[in-house]
Write a protein that holds these residues in place. Structure first.
Motif, PDB file in Angstrom:
ATOM      1  N   TYR A  23       0.884  -1.157   0.000  1.00 12.19           N
ATOM      2  CA  TYR A  23       0.000   0.000   0.000  1.00 12.19           C
ATOM      3  C   TYR A  23       0.928   1.215   0.000  1.00 12.19           C
ATOM      4  O   TYR A  23       1.367   1.656   1.057  1.00 12.19           O
ATOM      5  CB  TYR A  23      -0.906  -0.002   1.219  1.00 12.19           C
ATOM      6  N   PRO A  24       1.280   1.750  -1.191  1.00 14.76           N
ATOM      7  CA  PRO A  24       2.306   2.799  -1.283  1.00 14.76           C
ATOM      8  C   PRO A  24       1.974   3.999  -0.410  1.00 14.76           C
ATOM      9  O   PRO A  24       0.842   4.485  -0.392  1.00 14.76           O
ATOM     10  CB  PRO A  24       2.286   3.170  -2.775  1.00 14.76           C
ATOM     11  N   ALA A  25       3.002   4.494   0.308  1.00 16.02           N
ATOM     12  CA  ALA A  25       2.819   5.656   1.185  1.00 16.02           C
ATOM     13  C   ALA A  25       4.183   6.187   1.597  1.00 16.02           C
ATOM     14  O   ALA A  25       4.778   5.679   2.550  1.00 16.02           O
ATOM     15  CB  ALA A  25       1.986   5.290   2.413  1.00 16.02           C
ATOM     16  N   GLY A  26       4.700   7.167   0.846  1.00 17.16           N
ATOM     17  CA  GLY A  26       5.978   7.770   1.217  1.00 17.16           C
ATOM     18  C   GLY A  26       7.098   6.749   1.216  1.00 17.16           C
ATOM     19  O   GLY A  26       7.191   5.891   0.337  1.00 17.16           O
ATOM     20  N   ASN A  60       5.412   8.269  -8.796  1.00 22.65           N
ATOM     21  CA  ASN A  60       6.493   7.351  -9.142  1.00 22.65           C
ATOM     22  C   ASN A  60       6.848   6.483  -7.934  1.00 22.65           C
ATOM     23  O   ASN A  60       7.171   7.002  -6.868  1.00 22.65           O
ATOM     24  CB  ASN A  60       7.723   8.124  -9.602  1.00 22.65           C
ATOM     25  N   LEU A  61       6.793   5.180  -8.116  1.00 22.18           N
ATOM     26  CA  LEU A  61       7.049   4.242  -7.026  1.00 22.18           C
ATOM     27  C   LEU A  61       8.279   3.398  -7.339  1.00 22.18           C
ATOM     28  O   LEU A  61       8.396   2.832  -8.433  1.00 22.18           O
ATOM     29  CB  LEU A  61       5.841   3.320  -6.830  1.00 22.18           C
ATOM     30  N   THR A  62       9.189   3.324  -6.361  1.00 23.18           N
ATOM     31  CA  THR A  62      10.354   2.447  -6.467  1.00 23.18           C
ATOM     32  C   THR A  62      10.298   1.412  -5.349  1.00 23.18           C
ATOM     33  O   THR A  62      10.136   1.765  -4.181  1.00 23.18           O
ATOM     34  CB  THR A  62      11.673   3.237  -6.356  1.00 23.18           C
ATOM     35  N   ILE A  63      10.413   0.153  -5.717  1.00 24.13           N
ATOM     36  CA  ILE A  63      10.421  -0.951  -4.759  1.00 24.13           C
ATOM     37  C   ILE A  63      11.729  -1.709  -4.919  1.00 24.13           C
ATOM     38  O   ILE A  63      12.148  -1.995  -6.046  1.00 24.13           O
ATOM     39  CB  ILE A  63       9.234  -1.907  -5.001  1.00 24.13           C
ATOM     40  N   ALA A  93       4.229   3.186 -16.978  1.00 25.64           N
ATOM     41  CA  ALA A  93       5.434   2.462 -17.367  1.00 25.64           C
ATOM     42  C   ALA A  93       5.931   1.620 -16.195  1.00 25.64           C
ATOM     43  O   ALA A  93       5.738   1.982 -15.033  1.00 25.64           O
ATOM     44  CB  ALA A  93       6.522   3.431 -17.813  1.00 25.64           C
ATOM     45  N   ILE A  94       6.584   0.498 -16.519  1.00 25.63           N
ATOM     46  CA  ILE A  94       7.153  -0.395 -15.511  1.00 25.63           C
ATOM     47  C   ILE A  94       8.569  -0.765 -15.938  1.00 25.63           C
ATOM     48  O   ILE A  94       8.786  -1.174 -17.085  1.00 25.63           O
ATOM     49  CB  ILE A  94       6.324  -1.685 -15.347  1.00 25.63           C
ATOM     50  N   GLU A  95       9.511  -0.620 -15.021  1.00 27.06           N
ATOM     51  CA  GLU A  95      10.890  -1.053 -15.263  1.00 27.06           C
ATOM     52  C   GLU A  95      11.282  -2.042 -14.161  1.00 27.06           C
ATOM     53  O   GLU A  95      11.096  -1.758 -12.981  1.00 27.06           O
ATOM     54  CB  GLU A  95      11.853   0.127 -15.255  1.00 27.06           C
ATOM     55  N   VAL A  96      11.840  -3.184 -14.564  1.00 30.04           N
ATOM     56  CA  VAL A  96      12.233  -4.225 -13.613  1.00 30.04           C
ATOM     57  C   VAL A  96      13.686  -4.607 -13.857  1.00 30.04           C
ATOM     58  O   VAL A  96      14.088  -4.843 -15.013  1.00 30.04           O
ATOM     59  CB  VAL A  96      11.339  -5.474 -13.744  1.00 30.04           C
ATOM     60  N   LYS A  97      14.462  -4.672 -12.771  1.00 30.27           N
ATOM     61  CA  LYS A  97      15.840  -5.141 -12.869  1.00 30.27           C
ATOM     62  C   LYS A  97      16.072  -6.240 -11.841  1.00 30.27           C
ATOM     63  O   LYS A  97      15.775  -6.059 -10.658  1.00 30.27           O
ATOM     64  CB  LYS A  97      16.824  -3.990 -12.631  1.00 30.27           C
ATOM     65  N   VAL A  98      16.561  -7.381 -12.311  1.00 35.00           N
ATOM     66  CA  VAL A  98      16.976  -8.473 -11.442  1.00 35.00           C
ATOM     67  C   VAL A  98      18.500  -8.458 -11.440  1.00 35.00           C
ATOM     68  O   VAL A  98      19.124  -8.791 -12.447  1.00 35.00           O
ATOM     69  CB  VAL A  98      16.439  -9.824 -11.935  1.00 35.00           C
ATOM     70  N   GLY A 165       3.066   6.250 -12.674  1.00 35.19           N
ATOM     71  CA  GLY A 165       1.615   6.305 -12.826  1.00 35.19           C
ATOM     72  C   GLY A 165       0.851   5.649 -11.706  1.00 35.19           C
ATOM     73  O   GLY A 165      -0.300   5.230 -11.895  1.00 35.19           O
ATOM     74  N   VAL A 166       1.439   5.560 -10.517  1.00 37.03           N
ATOM     75  CA  VAL A 166       0.744   4.992  -9.365  1.00 37.03           C
ATOM     76  C   VAL A 166      -0.207   6.032  -8.786  1.00 37.03           C
ATOM     77  O   VAL A 166       0.166   7.185  -8.568  1.00 37.03           O
ATOM     78  CB  VAL A 166       1.746   4.536  -8.287  1.00 37.03           C
ATOM     79  N   ASP A 167      -1.443   5.652  -8.553  1.00 36.02           N
ATOM     80  CA  ASP A 167      -2.452   6.539  -7.962  1.00 36.02           C
ATOM     81  C   ASP A 167      -2.862   5.969  -6.614  1.00 36.02           C
ATOM     82  O   ASP A 167      -3.608   5.002  -6.537  1.00 36.02           O
ATOM     83  CB  ASP A 167      -3.671   6.653  -8.884  1.00 36.02           C
ATOM     84  N   ASP A 168      -2.353   6.591  -5.535  1.00 39.83           N
ATOM     85  CA  ASP A 168      -2.627   6.083  -4.184  1.00 39.83           C
ATOM     86  C   ASP A 168      -3.743   6.863  -3.497  1.00 39.83           C
ATOM     87  O   ASP A 168      -3.886   6.803  -2.280  1.00 39.83           O
ATOM     88  CB  ASP A 168      -1.369   6.152  -3.321  1.00 39.83           C
ATOM     89  N   THR A 169      -4.553   7.592  -4.272  1.00 43.44           N
ATOM     90  CA  THR A 169      -5.636   8.376  -3.687  1.00 43.44           C
ATOM     91  C   THR A 169      -6.557   7.480  -2.861  1.00 43.44           C
ATOM     92  O   THR A 169      -7.038   6.458  -3.350  1.00 43.44           O
ATOM     93  CB  THR A 169      -6.470   9.051  -4.789  1.00 43.44           C
TER      94      THR A 169
END
Length: 273
Positions: A23-26, A60-63, A93-98, A165-169
Motif C-alpha cells: 500500500y504505497p505511502a511515502g 512514481n514508485l520504487t520498490i 510504465a514499468i521497469e524491472v531489474k533483477v 503512474g501509481v495513484d494512491d488516492t
C-alpha cells in the motif's frame, strides 16, 4: 502473503514463491523473515531475512527487494516473486531489474493468464487480499497492479522495480453527505423507560420519511448506520448522566443535529441475600 492452504504440507509446496502486498505511502521498509516453521533452530541463527523498501514520490514508485541473508534447513533460494501494489489506475510504465539485468514484463488481460505465466503484469480491478471474502461482501474488491517475476536466486540477486503512474488516492468508505438544511431534524428524542436499566439507556425518536439511516452523538462520540429510530447504549454505570443528539441521513444529505438531551441510567438495586 501466501495463497490459502488447508495443510502444512500444502504450504511447503509454496516455498518457491513469495508474494508481497504494497500500500504505497511515502518511504517504507520491512524485513521479511522466514525459517523452517517446525523446529527451534532459528534460535541458533538458522533463518533467512529479506529487507524490502519502497519510495513513493508524486506518482512514481520504487520498490527494492535486497538480497536474502541467511538460510535454514529446507530453504530454497530459487523463488518466483509476485508484487501486488494498490493503485487506482493502470501504470504508465514499468521497469524491472533483477541484479543488473533488465526484465521485460508482458501485460495480460485476465487473472487466469496471470496465474499461468511469469514475467507479466495485470491490472486487477477485482483484487481481494483473501479471495474467500468475495462470497461475504463483493464491495471489498480493490484495484491492484499485480506483477510476477520469474524464478531467480534471491540470495545472489536483488530486485528493483520502478513504476510510473501509481495513484494512491484514498477511497472514502461510508462517506456521509453534507448537511442539508431542508432535511427534517428527528424530533421527540426521548428515553424508553421500559428498556432502560442501571447499565443501559434506551432511546427512541419519531421516524423520518425516506431515511437511509440515523446517527447518534452520545457524550461526543458518534454512532452511525442506525437503521431504526431506536437505540440502546450498554455497559454504563448506574445512576450516571449521558448526553444524546440524533440526526438523519437521506439521499439529499444529513439533517442538523437535534437539541442536546440528557438521560440517566437507573439506580442499582441491591439484591436481598
Amino acid at each position: 502473503m501466501a495463497p490459502a492452504t488447508n495443510t502444512p504440507r500444502d504450504y511447503l509446496e509454496l516455498k518457491k514463491q513469495r508474494q508481497i502486498v504494497f500500500y504505497p505511502a511515502g518511504d517504507t521498509n520491512f524485513t521479511l523473515y522466514e525459517d523452517d516453521g517446525i523446529s527451534a533452530k532459528y534460535q541458533k541463527g538458522e533463518y533467512a531475512q529479506t529487507r524490502i523498501t519502497s519510495q513513493l514520490a508524486d506518482n512514481n514508485l520504487t520498490i527494492k527487494l535486497e538480497r536474502t541473508q541467511g538460510e535454514y534447513e529446507g530453504f530454497d533460494p530459487e523463488k518466483v516473486t509476485e508484487l501486488d501494489i494498490r493503485t487506482k489506475k493502470a501504470p504508465v510504465a514499468i521497469e524491472v531489474k533483477v541484479g543488473n539485468d533488465e526484465v521485460q514484463l508482458t501485460e495480460v488481460n485476465s487473472i487466469e493468464e496471470f496465474e499461468k505465466q511469469a514475467n507479466c503484469f495485470y491490472f486487477d480491478q477485482h483484487y481481494l487480499t483473501n479471495p474467500y471474502l468475495k462470497e461475504f461482501n463483493p464491495k471489498l474488491e480493490q484495484s491492484f497492479l499485480r506483477m510476477k517475476i520469474s524464478q531467480t536466486d534471491v540470495v545472489q540477486t536483488d530486485l528493483t522495480v520502478n513504476i510510473t503512474g501509481v495513484d494512491d488516492t484514498p477511497v472514502a468508505v461510508n462517506k456521509i453527505p453534507a448537511v442539508n438544511d431542508t432535511v427534517a431534524i428527528p424530533v421527540e428524542l426521548k428515553q424508553d423507560e421500559t428498556q432502560t436499566t442501571d447499565t443501559a439507556i434506551s432511546v427512541l425518536w419519531e421516524p423520518v420519511l425516506r431515511s437511509e439511516s440515523y446517527q447518534l452523538k452520545i457524550d461526543h462520540l458518534l454512532y452511525t448506520n442506525i437503521k431504526k429510530p431506536q437505540f440502546t447504549l450498554n455497559s454504563l454505570k448506574p445512576d450516571t448522566l449521558h448526553e444524546f443528539q440524533v440526526r438523519v441521513v437521506t439521499e439529499k444529505g444529513v439533517s442538523a443535529w437535534s437539541p442536546k438531551v440528557n438521560f440517566k441510567t437507573k439506580i442499582q438495586v441491591e439484591k436481598e441475600k
